[in-house]
Design a protein around this motif. Sequence first.
Motif, mmCIF file in Angstrom:
data_model
loop_
_atom_site.group_PDB
_atom_site.id
_atom_site.type_symbol
_atom_site.label_atom_id
_atom_site.label_comp_id
_atom_site.label_asym_id
_atom_site.label_seq_id
_atom_site.Cartn_x
_atom_site.Cartn_y
_atom_site.Cartn_z
ATOM 1 N N HIS A 1 0.864 -1.177 0.000
ATOM 2 C CA HIS A 1 0.000 0.000 0.000
ATOM 3 C C HIS A 1 0.901 1.227 0.000
ATOM 4 O O HIS A 1 1.668 1.429 0.934
ATOM 5 C CB HIS A 1 -0.950 -0.018 1.196
ATOM 6 N N LEU A 2 0.798 1.995 -1.069
ATOM 7 C CA LEU A 2 1.590 3.207 -1.251
ATOM 8 C C LEU A 2 0.818 4.389 -0.699
ATOM 9 O O LEU A 2 -0.321 4.636 -1.102
ATOM 10 C CB LEU A 2 1.885 3.432 -2.738
ATOM 11 N N ALA A 3 1.452 5.104 0.216
ATOM 12 C CA ALA A 3 0.851 6.309 0.785
ATOM 13 C C ALA A 3 1.561 7.525 0.206
ATOM 14 O O ALA A 3 2.782 7.640 0.296
ATOM 15 C CB ALA A 3 0.968 6.303 2.299
ATOM 16 N N THR A 4 0.770 8.378 -0.409
ATOM 17 C CA THR A 4 1.267 9.645 -0.929
ATOM 18 C C THR A 4 0.467 10.757 -0.265
ATOM 19 O O THR A 4 -0.534 10.497 0.410
ATOM 20 C CB THR A 4 1.114 9.730 -2.463
ATOM 21 N N SER A 5 0.908 11.986 -0.478
ATOM 22 C CA SER A 5 0.198 13.110 0.108
ATOM 23 C C SER A 5 0.294 14.304 -0.822
ATOM 24 O O SER A 5 1.352 14.574 -1.392
ATOM 25 C CB SER A 5 0.810 13.479 1.465
ATOM 26 N N VAL A 6 -0.806 14.990 -0.970
ATOM 27 C CA VAL A 6 -0.826 16.234 -1.725
ATOM 28 C C VAL A 6 -1.853 17.155 -1.067
ATOM 29 O O VAL A 6 -2.895 16.687 -0.590
ATOM 30 C CB VAL A 6 -1.121 15.994 -3.225
ATOM 31 N N ASP A 7 -1.515 18.420 -0.961
ATOM 32 C CA ASP A 7 -2.382 19.390 -0.286
ATOM 33 C C ASP A 7 -2.727 18.947 1.132
ATOM 34 O O ASP A 7 -3.852 19.127 1.597
ATOM 35 C CB ASP A 7 -3.670 19.625 -1.097
ATOM 36 N N ASP A 8 -1.743 18.335 1.820
ATOM 37 C CA ASP A 8 -1.908 17.880 3.197
ATOM 38 C C ASP A 8 -3.024 16.848 3.365
ATOM 39 O O ASP A 8 -3.608 16.724 4.441
ATOM 40 C CB ASP A 8 -2.137 19.057 4.148
ATOM 41 N N ARG A 9 -3.321 16.111 2.292
ATOM 42 C CA ARG A 9 -4.323 15.057 2.366
ATOM 43 C C ARG A 9 -3.678 13.744 1.947
ATOM 44 O O ARG A 9 -3.003 13.675 0.929
ATOM 45 C CB ARG A 9 -5.515 15.369 1.465
ATOM 46 N N PRO A 10 -3.885 12.678 2.715
ATOM 47 C CA PRO A 10 -3.289 11.386 2.373
ATOM 48 C C PRO A 10 -4.050 10.696 1.247
ATOM 49 O O PRO A 10 -5.255 10.900 1.069
ATOM 50 C CB PRO A 10 -3.410 10.591 3.672
ATOM 51 N N HIS A 11 -3.325 9.884 0.508
ATOM 52 C CA HIS A 11 -3.901 9.026 -0.521
ATOM 53 C C HIS A 11 -3.166 7.697 -0.436
ATOM 54 O O HIS A 11 -1.935 7.659 -0.519
ATOM 55 C CB HIS A 11 -3.719 9.655 -1.906
ATOM 56 N N ALA B 1 5.319 6.624 1.705
ATOM 57 C CA ALA B 1 5.451 5.479 2.603
ATOM 58 C C ALA B 1 4.858 4.272 1.903
ATOM 59 O O ALA B 1 3.980 4.398 1.048
ATOM 60 C CB ALA B 1 4.739 5.741 3.919
ATOM 61 N N LEU B 2 5.360 3.108 2.272
ATOM 62 C CA LEU B 2 4.890 1.854 1.706
ATOM 63 C C LEU B 2 4.687 0.890 2.857
ATOM 64 O O LEU B 2 5.547 0.771 3.737
ATOM 65 C CB LEU B 2 5.947 1.307 0.748
ATOM 66 N N SER B 3 3.558 0.209 2.877
ATOM 67 C CA SER B 3 3.251 -0.760 3.924
ATOM 68 C C SER B 3 2.993 -2.109 3.269
ATOM 69 O O SER B 3 2.190 -2.211 2.344
ATOM 70 C CB SER B 3 2.012 -0.305 4.700
ATOM 71 N N ILE B 4 3.685 -3.139 3.759
ATOM 72 C CA ILE B 4 3.530 -4.498 3.248
ATOM 73 C C ILE B 4 3.291 -5.406 4.442
ATOM 74 O O ILE B 4 3.988 -5.312 5.457
ATOM 75 C CB ILE B 4 4.788 -4.971 2.477
ATOM 76 N N GLY C 1 -1.753 7.839 -13.095
ATOM 77 C CA GLY C 1 -2.918 8.426 -12.439
ATOM 78 C C GLY C 1 -2.596 9.227 -11.194
ATOM 79 O O GLY C 1 -1.574 9.903 -11.100
ATOM 80 N N ARG C 2 -3.512 9.146 -10.221
ATOM 81 C CA ARG C 2 -3.442 9.968 -9.009
ATOM 82 C C ARG C 2 -2.158 9.725 -8.218
ATOM 83 O O ARG C 2 -1.559 10.658 -7.705
ATOM 84 C CB ARG C 2 -4.668 9.663 -8.131
ATOM 85 N N LYS C 3 -1.729 8.460 -8.110
ATOM 86 C CA LYS C 3 -0.503 8.162 -7.353
ATOM 87 C C LYS C 3 0.688 8.884 -7.974
ATOM 88 O O LYS C 3 1.482 9.507 -7.271
ATOM 89 C CB LYS C 3 -0.258 6.647 -7.318
#
Length: 128
Positions: A20-30, A62-65, A49-51
């Motif tokens: 699970h890849l966690a990214t952030s833009v405009d202080d919002r997580p994705h 961040a990446l969670s496995i 896309g969005r990622k």
Amino acid sequence: MAPIPAEAERLLESETLIAHLATSVDDRPHVAPVWYRYEDGVVELVTTGRKLANVRENPRVALSIQKDDDGDARWMVALRGTATIVEDADEIGVATGKINEKYGADPDAYPQNTLVRIDVGSANYQTY
């Protein structure tokens, strides 16, 4: 070399799990599921896309496995690092082939994706 225990590196390299890849833009997580490949402290994934747009805006990721058996967690690794976008067609092709091979997909599938490399800066690892 990444600050990851050797056992965690072995698991990341050998297991065919979704990250699970966690990214952030405009202080919002994705957060989104991705196929990945880990080697020598670097994570490679190919995406669009969005990622990808989020990584362009903010390369801190961040990446969670997690490995589980029928819902019982066995181990987890959380990686944090800095992503670099690689737009070279040859490098994308090589990475796509290796990732697709790991997951049993057609090596030439998903040619529209872009390569993202994550240099791991820190990690947490736990077995259960």
